[in-house]
Every structure is written in C-alpha cells, then in structure tokens.
Write an enzyme that holds these catalytic residues in place. Structure first.
Site, PDB file in Angstrom:
ATOM      1  N   SER A  12     -26.824 -55.937 -28.598  1.00  0.00           N
ATOM      2  CA  SER A  12     -27.559 -56.120 -29.987  1.00  0.00           C
ATOM      3  C   SER A  12     -26.584 -56.483 -30.904  1.00  0.00           C
ATOM      4  O   SER A  12     -26.894 -56.101 -32.222  1.00  0.00           O
ATOM      5  CB  SER A  12     -28.402 -54.891 -30.267  1.00  0.00           C
ATOM      6  OG  SER A  12     -27.477 -53.834 -30.365  1.00  0.00           O
ATOM      7  N   ASN A  14     -24.648 -59.992 -32.808  1.00  0.00           N
ATOM      8  CA  ASN A  14     -25.045 -61.168 -33.341  1.00  0.00           C
ATOM      9  C   ASN A  14     -25.761 -62.017 -32.463  1.00  0.00           C
ATOM     10  O   ASN A  14     -26.921 -62.564 -32.688  1.00  0.00           O
ATOM     11  CB  ASN A  14     -23.790 -61.998 -34.022  1.00  0.00           C
ATOM     12  CG  ASN A  14     -24.070 -63.157 -34.861  1.00  0.00           C
ATOM     13  OD1 ASN A  14     -23.563 -64.263 -34.612  1.00  0.00           O
ATOM     14  ND2 ASN A  14     -24.782 -63.120 -35.758  1.00  0.00           N
ATOM     15  N   LYS A 121     -19.172 -64.247 -23.160  1.00  0.00           N
ATOM     16  CA  LYS A 121     -18.022 -65.541 -22.975  1.00  0.00           C
ATOM     17  C   LYS A 121     -16.726 -64.668 -22.996  1.00  0.00           C
ATOM     18  O   LYS A 121     -16.253 -64.171 -23.937  1.00  0.00           O
ATOM     19  CB  LYS A 121     -17.943 -66.418 -24.042  1.00  0.00           C
ATOM     20  CG  LYS A 121     -19.414 -67.265 -24.238  1.00  0.00           C
ATOM     21  CD  LYS A 121     -19.524 -68.356 -25.298  1.00  0.00           C
ATOM     22  CE  LYS A 121     -20.878 -69.048 -24.913  1.00  0.00           C
ATOM     23  NZ  LYS A 121     -21.035 -69.977 -26.267  1.00  0.00           N
ATOM     24  N   ALA A 155     -24.975 -68.237 -32.981  1.00  0.00           N
ATOM     25  CA  ALA A 155     -26.122 -67.391 -32.887  1.00  0.00           C
ATOM     26  C   ALA A 155     -27.005 -67.390 -34.487  1.00  0.00           C
ATOM     27  O   ALA A 155     -28.126 -67.524 -34.405  1.00  0.00           O
ATOM     28  CB  ALA A 155     -25.710 -65.991 -32.953  1.00  0.00           C
ATOM     29  N   LYS A 206     -13.332 -72.118 -24.014  1.00  0.00           N
ATOM     30  CA  LYS A 206     -13.615 -72.705 -25.490  1.00  0.00           C
ATOM     31  C   LYS A 206     -13.129 -71.746 -26.399  1.00  0.00           C
ATOM     32  O   LYS A 206     -12.880 -72.341 -27.551  1.00  0.00           O
ATOM     33  CB  LYS A 206     -14.901 -73.613 -25.505  1.00  0.00           C
ATOM     34  CG  LYS A 206     -16.231 -72.404 -25.584  1.00  0.00           C
ATOM     35  CD  LYS A 206     -16.340 -72.048 -26.839  1.00  0.00           C
ATOM     36  CE  LYS A 206     -17.432 -70.726 -26.825  1.00  0.00           C
ATOM     37  NZ  LYS A 206     -17.527 -70.017 -28.439  1.00  0.00           N
TER      38      LYS A 206
HETATM   39  N1  LIG Z   1     -22.375 -64.677 -31.880  1.00  0.00           N
HETATM   40  C1  LIG Z   1     -22.528 -65.852 -31.362  1.00  0.00           C
HETATM   41  O1  LIG Z   1     -22.890 -66.835 -32.258  1.00  0.00           O
HETATM   42  C2  LIG Z   1     -22.446 -66.024 -29.770  1.00  0.00           C
HETATM   43  C3  LIG Z   1     -23.176 -67.277 -29.379  1.00  0.00           C
HETATM   44  C4  LIG Z   1     -22.868 -67.303 -28.068  1.00  0.00           C
HETATM   45  C5  LIG Z   1     -22.319 -66.469 -27.230  1.00  0.00           C
HETATM   46  N2  LIG Z   1     -21.753 -65.461 -27.602  1.00  0.00           N
HETATM   47  C6  LIG Z   1     -21.142 -64.567 -26.857  1.00  0.00           C
HETATM   48  O2  LIG Z   1     -21.996 -63.257 -26.540  1.00  0.00           O
HETATM   49  C7  LIG Z   1     -21.367 -62.110 -26.418  1.00  0.00           C
HETATM   50  C8  LIG Z   1     -21.842 -60.936 -27.520  1.00  0.00           C
HETATM   51  O3  LIG Z   1     -21.390 -61.501 -28.676  1.00  0.00           O
HETATM   52  P1  LIG Z   1     -22.441 -60.956 -29.865  1.00  0.00           P
HETATM   53  O4  LIG Z   1     -22.039 -62.051 -30.931  1.00  0.00           O
HETATM   54  O5  LIG Z   1     -23.794 -60.658 -29.599  1.00  0.00           O
HETATM   55  O6  LIG Z   1     -21.498 -59.578 -30.333  1.00  0.00           O
HETATM   56  P2  LIG Z   1     -20.859 -59.309 -31.587  1.00  0.00           P
HETATM   57  O7  LIG Z   1     -19.915 -60.140 -31.913  1.00  0.00           O
HETATM   58  O8  LIG Z   1     -21.806 -59.205 -32.806  1.00  0.00           O
HETATM   59  O9  LIG Z   1     -20.237 -57.694 -31.475  1.00  0.00           O
HETATM   60  C9  LIG Z   1     -20.957 -56.670 -32.109  1.00  0.00           C
HETATM   61  C10 LIG Z   1     -21.374 -55.604 -31.016  1.00  0.00           C
HETATM   62  O10 LIG Z   1     -20.558 -54.801 -30.324  1.00  0.00           O
HETATM   63  C11 LIG Z   1     -21.104 -53.780 -30.267  1.00  0.00           C
HETATM   64  N3  LIG Z   1     -19.974 -52.598 -30.055  1.00  0.00           N
HETATM   65  C12 LIG Z   1     -19.089 -52.333 -30.920  1.00  0.00           C
HETATM   66  N4  LIG Z   1     -18.237 -51.406 -30.331  1.00  0.00           N
HETATM   67  C13 LIG Z   1     -18.745 -51.016 -29.316  1.00  0.00           C
HETATM   68  C14 LIG Z   1     -18.263 -50.347 -28.058  1.00  0.00           C
HETATM   69  N5  LIG Z   1     -17.265 -49.527 -28.298  1.00  0.00           N
HETATM   70  N6  LIG Z   1     -19.092 -50.324 -27.195  1.00  0.00           N
HETATM   71  C15 LIG Z   1     -20.104 -50.929 -26.796  1.00  0.00           C
HETATM   72  N7  LIG Z   1     -20.562 -51.601 -27.720  1.00  0.00           N
HETATM   73  C16 LIG Z   1     -20.032 -51.861 -28.845  1.00  0.00           C
HETATM   74  C17 LIG Z   1     -21.865 -53.449 -31.326  1.00  0.00           C
HETATM   75  O11 LIG Z   1     -22.925 -52.552 -31.464  1.00  0.00           O
HETATM   76  C18 LIG Z   1     -22.622 -54.796 -31.494  1.00  0.00           C
HETATM   77  O12 LIG Z   1     -23.843 -54.653 -30.739  1.00  0.00           O
HETATM   78  C19 LIG Z   1     -19.793 -62.676 -26.617  1.00  0.00           C
HETATM   79  O13 LIG Z   1     -19.168 -62.614 -25.439  1.00  0.00           O
HETATM   80  C20 LIG Z   1     -19.876 -63.647 -27.292  1.00  0.00           C
HETATM   81  O14 LIG Z   1     -18.664 -64.662 -27.134  1.00  0.00           O
HETATM   82  C21 LIG Z   1     -21.913 -65.160 -29.035  1.00  0.00           C
HETATM   83  O1  LIG Z   2     -18.672 -67.635 -33.065  1.00  0.00           O
HETATM   84  P1  LIG Z   2     -17.666 -67.687 -32.150  1.00  0.00           P
HETATM   85  O2  LIG Z   2     -16.310 -68.515 -31.971  1.00  0.00           O
HETATM   86  O3  LIG Z   2     -17.744 -66.419 -31.106  1.00  0.00           O
HETATM   87  O4  LIG Z   2     -18.631 -68.799 -31.153  1.00  0.00           O
HETATM   88  C1  LIG Z   2     -19.829 -68.611 -30.908  1.00  0.00           C
HETATM   89  C2  LIG Z   2     -20.683 -68.939 -29.873  1.00  0.00           C
HETATM   90  O5  LIG Z   2     -19.850 -68.891 -28.539  1.00  0.00           O
HETATM   91  C3  LIG Z   2     -20.838 -70.755 -30.036  1.00  0.00           C
HETATM   92  O6  LIG Z   2     -21.503 -71.272 -28.827  1.00  0.00           O
END
Ligand SMILES: NC(=O)c1ccc[n+]([C@@H]2O[C@H](COP(=O)([O-])OP(=O)(O)OC[C@H]3O[C@@H](n4cnc5c(N)ncnc54)[C@H](O)[C@@H]3O)[C@@H](O)[C@H]2O)c1
Ligand SMILES: O=P(O)(O)OC[C@H](O)CO
Length: 353
Positions: A12, A14, A121, A155, A206
């Site tokens: 949960s 970003n 990722k 996101a 990437k």
């Molecule tokens: N944010 C983006 O724009 C985006 C877009 C596409 C893919 N992703 C990928 O999705 C995945 C998740 O990213 P995100 O943006 O949702 O996360 P995020 O970077 O917002 O990370 C925070 C999350 O980690 C959790 N967290 C923190 N400490 C923790 C612990 N000790 N144990 C378990 N959970 C803990 C938090 O509760 C929160 O839900 C990543 O691999 C990222 O590369 C992100």
């Molecule tokens: O904000 P970043 O660098 O973790 O990238 C977010 C996403 O992976 C983009 O698709």
C-alpha cells in the site's frame, strides 16, 4: 479460477495505492470479481492514529498517496495472512527488499490454486553468486504461478488518471484475460505478452539507469549527455537479457515496460530525483531517501548493488560499464563526475565497421 475472483493487494505504498484505485474500481464494476478487495497495509501510526483505520475511514492513504480517494470496496488489513488467505489473485506491490520475508509469512497460508502478479521492480541476490527475479521467488516459495506488470507508470500520474500504457508479462496464456480485465482502465491500457522474464528485467534495470540520469542532471551536463546515458542504459538492458535470459524477444523492449518506462523514469522518477540531489547536496543516498521520500523506498541503488554482485561474480563488470559505474557512485567508490570517463569507451562504441 473461482466463480467470483477474490483479489488481494499485498502492499500500500505509492504504487500499491495508485493501482488500488484501478483494481478496486474494476472489482466493483465487473461481475467476474468479488467486490471487496483486501489491501495489506504495513501498519504505522500517523499523528497518533493507525494508517489502516485512516484508510478505512477516509478512503485515503494520507501517507503514500495523499489527495486521492481509494474506492470504498478496497479494505485496508494490517495482517498479511488475513488479507491474503481468501485471494484467488494476489497482487504483490511492495519495495523489493521486503519480498522474501513476505513469502515466508504467506507460505502454506494462501489458496493452493491462487495466482500472483508482481508489480515489483527489483531483484534479489541468489545463492551461487547470481540474482533471482521477484516473480520466480514468489513462485518458488508459494508454489503458485506469478505474472508481472511493468510499464511507464509513475504512480502519481496514474492516480491522476492521465493516460498511460503498461505491459503484463504472463507465460500462461489462460491467465491473460482475467489479469487484463483486472488492471485495464480507460486511462491505463494493458498489453499482455508472453515474454515475462524480459518484462520483469526491464522494470528492474531501468531504475539503475535512472540513477545515472539523475547524476547527469546533478552535474548539469545537459540533455545530450542524458540521452547518451539513456541509450547506453538501454543497450546494457538488452545485453543483460541476452546474456542471462536467452530466448527473450527484442520486441519486448518496445513495449511500455521497455523504452517507455526508461524514458519516464529518467525524467520523472524518484530514483532520478534523489540521484540528482546526491550530486548537488553531497548527502548520502540513505539520508536523501529519508529526507525527500517520506517513507517511500528507492529501488535503483539496491538493484545496482544486486546486479553488480552478479556481474562481479561472473567477471562481467567491464561488459556493463554503465551499470557498474552507477553502483560504484552510489556506494562512494567513484565520484559522480567519473561517470562519463567510465562510459567514454563503452563496448557500444567499439562496434567494428
Ligand atoms: N511509485 C511508483 O511510481 C511505482 C511505479 C511502478 C512500479 N513501482 C514499483 O512498485 C514497488 C512498490 O513501490 P511503491 O511505490 O508502492 O512503494 P513505496 O516506495 O511507496 O514504499 C513504501 C511502502 O513500503 C512499506 N514498508 C516500509 N517499511 C516496511 C517494512 N519494514 N516491511 C514491509 N513494508 C514496509 C510501507 O508501508 C509502504 O507501503 C517497487 O518495486 C517500485 O519500484 C513503483
Ligand atoms: O519513481 P521511480 O524512480 O521509483 O520510478 C517509478 C516507476 O517505476 C516508473 O514507471
């Protein structure tokens, strides 16, 4: 698949919260899905109140996706097993460093015929000096198939409803339709391909290149240099897939998970932003992550470390000079200004005529 498909979002942050907007809306609208979607929330206190309570009362993840309402059928659950136990589809979307621990907790506690899809990722280090794909870890630990979803999907922009594309990599065609139905929206167009490993590798690598783009921005080297870093990054991504995942298709790099994600990340992502600040502020990446991201996690520096672990073990660092230099800069073995010297004589410049 069950008559009504139960869905659980494991994560949960970003991206987890942004995708919950789409998945929740689709589960409510489409008859094949159970309306209630559970979302595992790693519990934390926000101004004296539990984040799960805030989400369930206000339908907003005020910490990780402020200003966006989640559908009311998305229910925040602080217990991982409780959230996941009835799911037919498990959507894994946590920072990659936490996944082995999540799998351990879920082992034997989920439906045996469930399927998973990873939006994560990154990689994990494997015994024997290599790396593991996150989807392979999920399949190996939980003994369920795992597809992947990767794309040019910042996101906050997805949550805004701005148009974008994404790629689902799914080796088993029979799951393609239900997965596309779950994620597709007017503003979020899904292409399903079978080349799942290459899709996932693109999503992970990437983030390393994005750090390089951030260093270039911090050094104020301009757009031509940044374009060179992006291009060489793409060539190293293609070479990496060629060497370690033979049989993958070049066409996968032209899906959203490939070139498009590389571009968006190198311009608008967190890895780029923090890497730029690393150069301009002189602070450590760990400190900047805490200062700038309010609990969100960077994937680029740990991924660069995992990739370097494998390249070093296999004596291949010099074949991937950009990935290698970025890792060394992140870990202070090199200065950011050394980046260009490291790639000046890149193997891509040595092609014979
Ligand atoms: N944010 C983006 O724009 C985006 C877009 C596409 C893919 N992703 C990928 O999705 C995945 C998740 O990213 P995100 O943006 O949702 O996360 P995020 O970077 O917002 O990370 C925070 C999350 O980690 C959790 N967290 C923190 N400490 C923790 C612990 N000790 N144990 C378990 N959970 C803990 C938090 O509760 C929160 O839900 C990543 O691999 C990222 O590369 C992100
Ligand atoms: O904000 P970043 O660098 O973790 O990238 C977010 C996403 O992976 C983009 O698709």
């Amino acid at each position: 698949m069950a008559e009504k498909v139960n869905v659980c979002i494991v994560g949960s942050g970003n991206w987890g919260s942004a995708i919950a907007k789409i998945v929740g809306a689709n589960a409510a609208a489409l008859p094949e899905f159970e309306e209630r979607v559970t979302m595992f929330v790693y519990e934390e206190m926000i101004d004296g109140k539990k984040l799960t309570e805030i989400i369930n009362e206000t339908h907003e993840n005020v910490k990780y996706l402020k200003g966006h309402k989640l559908p009311t059928n998305v229910v925040a659950v602080p217990d991982l097993v409780e959230a996941a136990k009835n799911a037919d589809i498990l959507i894994f979307v946590v920072p990659h460093q936490f996944i082995p621990n999540f799998c351990k907790q879920l082992l034997g506690k989920i439906k045996p015929n469930a399927i998973a899809i990873s939006l994560i990722k990154g990689f994990d280090k494997a015994e024997g000096g290599g790396i593991d794909l996150i989807s392979h870890i999920i399949t190996r630990h939980l003994k369920i198939p795992c597809a992947v979803l990767m794309g040019a999907n910042l996101a906050n922009e997805v949550a805004e409803g701005n148009f974008c594309e994404t790629t689902i990599g799914c080796t088993d065609k029979k799951y393609g339709k239900v997965l596309r139905d779950l994620f597709q929206a007017n503003h979020f167009r899904v292409v399903v391909v079978e080349d799942a490993d290459a899709v996932e590798v693109c999503g992970a690598l990437k983030n390393i290149v994005a750090c390089g783009a951030g260093f270039v921005d911090g050094l104020k080297l301009g757009d031509n240099t940044k374009a060179a870093v992006i291009r060489l990054g793409l060539m190293e991504m293609i070479r990496f897939v060629d060497v370690f995942y033979p049989g993958s298709k070049l066409s996968t790099f032209f899906e959203s998970c490939g070139v498009a994600d590389l571009i968006t990340t190198c311009y608008g992502g967190r890895n780029r932003r923090v890497s730029e600040a690393f150069v301009t502020s002189g602070k450590t990446i760990e400190d900047l992550e805490k200062e700038m991201l309010n609990g969100q996690k960077l994937q680029g520096p740990p991924t660069a470390e995992e990739v370097n672990y494998m390249l070093k073990n296999k004596g291949l660092e010099d074949k991937f000079p950009l990935f290698t230099a970025i890792h060394k800069i992140c870990t202070n073995q090199l200065k950011p200004k050394d980046l260009i010297d490291c790639i000046r004589n890149h193997p891509e410049h040595m092609q014979t005529l």
